[in-house]
Design a protein around this motif. Structure first.
Motif, PDB file in Angstrom:
ATOM      1  N   GLU A 159       0.860  -0.974   0.037  1.00 16.24           N
ATOM      2  CA  GLU A 159      -0.125  -0.096   0.042  1.00 16.24           C
ATOM      3  C   GLU A 159       1.013   1.268   0.048  1.00 16.24           C
ATOM      4  O   GLU A 159       2.177   1.311   0.389  1.00 16.24           O
ATOM      5  CB  GLU A 159      -0.957   0.100   1.142  1.00 16.24           C
ATOM      6  N   ASP A 160       0.238   2.347  -0.370  1.00  9.91           N
ATOM      7  CA  ASP A 160       0.876   3.726  -0.359  1.00  9.91           C
ATOM      8  C   ASP A 160       0.157   4.660   0.235  1.00  9.91           C
ATOM      9  O   ASP A 160      -1.338   4.449  -0.116  1.00  9.91           O
ATOM     10  CB  ASP A 160       1.154   4.224  -1.942  1.00  9.91           C
ATOM     11  N   GLN A 261      -4.320   0.465  -1.647  1.00 11.47           N
ATOM     12  CA  GLN A 261      -3.643  -0.794  -1.372  1.00 11.47           C
ATOM     13  C   GLN A 261      -4.061  -1.649  -2.466  1.00 11.47           C
ATOM     14  O   GLN A 261      -4.975  -1.738  -3.248  1.00 11.47           O
ATOM     15  CB  GLN A 261      -4.701  -1.268   0.111  1.00 11.47           C
ATOM     16  N   HIS A 289       4.776  -4.227  -8.769  1.00 14.54           N
ATOM     17  CA  HIS A 289       4.809  -3.387  -7.421  1.00 14.54           C
ATOM     18  C   HIS A 289       4.982  -1.946  -7.900  1.00 14.54           C
ATOM     19  O   HIS A 289       4.225  -0.949  -7.792  1.00 14.54           O
ATOM     20  CB  HIS A 289       5.819  -3.660  -6.480  1.00 14.54           C
ATOM     21  N   SER A 290       6.235  -1.665  -8.762  1.00 13.87           N
ATOM     22  CA  SER A 290       6.419  -0.238  -9.111  1.00 13.87           C
ATOM     23  C   SER A 290       5.526   0.456 -10.171  1.00 13.87           C
ATOM     24  O   SER A 290       5.114   1.337  -9.889  1.00 13.87           O
ATOM     25  CB  SER A 290       7.866  -0.385  -9.938  1.00 13.87           C
ATOM     26  N   SER A 293       2.565   1.161  -7.951  1.00 14.32           N
ATOM     27  CA  SER A 293       2.627   2.216  -7.045  1.00 14.32           C
ATOM     28  C   SER A 293       2.698   3.576  -7.638  1.00 14.32           C
ATOM     29  O   SER A 293       2.410   4.585  -7.157  1.00 14.32           O
ATOM     30  CB  SER A 293       3.903   1.944  -6.080  1.00 14.32           C
ATOM     31  N   SER A 296      -0.726   4.779  -8.585  1.00 11.21           N
ATOM     32  CA  SER A 296      -1.624   5.109  -7.284  1.00 11.21           C
ATOM     33  C   SER A 296      -0.842   6.443  -6.630  1.00 11.21           C
ATOM     34  O   SER A 296      -1.724   7.403  -6.131  1.00 11.21           O
ATOM     35  CB  SER A 296      -1.122   3.991  -6.164  1.00 11.21           C
ATOM     36  N   ARG A 297       0.452   6.309  -6.498  1.00 11.85           N
ATOM     37  CA  ARG A 297       0.987   7.811  -5.923  1.00 11.85           C
ATOM     38  C   ARG A 297       0.629   9.159  -6.722  1.00 11.85           C
ATOM     39  O   ARG A 297       0.292  10.178  -6.207  1.00 11.85           O
ATOM     40  CB  ARG A 297       2.496   7.399  -5.575  1.00 11.85           C
TER      41      ARG A 297
END
Length: 312
Positions: A159-160, A261, A289-290, A293, A296-297
């Motif tokens: 999660e971020d 998440q 993942h990268s 994320s 998401s970010r």
């Protein structure tokens, strides 16, 4: 009155107690059953509980409420819908787990149901949905249980979280109003959002990755103003066989903690095709993942600017 009774079964290379546990603990359902998007659980005492289920049926999103009776000694779970989704008038059934050996089990899934107004066309629609979902659920349950005993590294979560000096409502609105994402988010090239039932959305979009490649995804989203949005992708990029997640917004005295998440299961068949002949599970985990994320970010950052401008 026509009441249909049907049964589906499958054999799984896993102990019966483990199979029972996965079905009993409903938080597992979006991970092990393709139609399930999100499930809420409310204990009622003495092995009784109420669960609210959001899932797909014949390609459309539905939600309903069921009561369950849990029998861990007998390895049986009976269920009865309290509030069914049209065209279903009533539906219930039983999960029965039968040990075949210490390492193998038979899963039997029984259903009984009837259609609204005893309509033959509606009953045929339910027949099709129950058969498709039951076969899909049992096949996926077999695959996921057997995968869990052999390659746990294929499924992972992360999660971020960022802090936003604004209101949970404004942050929620930014994520909820996905039909505006092509205007608001540079990494979204196309978006189609439908919401025939309030709070139950189908979201299809084209996302542009860092390397310029474009991916089409389709998700079912369940929205809880102004607290969270839970989703499950039903059209996935090539490196994933499962992707679920949620956006959560927690307001406190200092603003909002906004979290994205993800839970992912890798598609090992496509790793070398996408990432090259030397790539393995470790490289695929890092890549997925990268990518997730980063998006998401970026989305959280734009939501932050939106909410903080409205708050100032």
């Amino acid at each position: 009155m026509t009441i249909r009774e049907v049964e589906h079964e499958i054999t799984v290379a896993a102990p019966a107690a483990e199979v029972y546990r996965l079905i009993a603990e409903v938080e597992n359902w979006p991970l092990i059953f393709p139609p399930s998007v999100y499930v809420e659980q409310e204990p009622l005492g003495e092995g009784q509980e109420r669960i609210r289920i959001w899932a797909t049926a014949n390609g459309s999103a539905k939600n309903w409420t069921s009561r369950r009776t849990l029998d861990p000694q007998g390895l049986r779970i009976t269920f009865r819908q309290e509030v069914s989704a049209p065209p279903v008038a009533s539906m219930g059934g039983t999960w029965i787990i039968e040990p075949l050996s210490d390492a193998e089990s038979r899963i039997r899934l029984l259903h009984d149901y009837r259609a609204i107004d005893d309509d033959p066309e509606k009953l045929a629609w339910i027949d099709q949905a129950v058969d498709r979902n039951s076969r899909s659920e049992l096949a996926s349950l077999k695959e996921n249980i057997e995968r869990a005993t052999g390659a746990e590294e294929l499924t992972f979560s992360f999660e971020d979280t960022i802090r936003i000096a604004g209101s949970a409502k404004d942050v929620y609105d930014f994520i909820n109003e996905a039909q505006l994402w092509t205007e608001r988010l540079p990494h979204v090239g196309r978006v189609e959002l439908t919401e025939d039932t309030p709070g139950l959305q189908t979201l299809e979009m084209d996302t542009v990755a860092k390397d310029g490649s474009q991916h089409t995804t389709k998700s079912i989203r369940v929205c809880f103003p102004h607290e969270k949005i839970v989703y499950k992708q039903i059209t996935l990029p090539a490196l994933m066989v499962l992707h679920t997640g949620y956006w959560r917004f927690v307001e406190d005295g200092d603003g909002v903690l906004a979290t994205s998440q993800h839970t992912v299961t890798l598609n090992t068949a496509n790793i070398t095709k996408i990432l090259g002949p030397e790539a393995g599970v470790t490289e695929a985990r890092e890549f997925v993942h990268s990518a997730l994320s980063t998006n998401s970010r970026a989305t959280l950052g734009h939501a932050q600017r939106y909410a903080e401008q409205r708050h100032s």
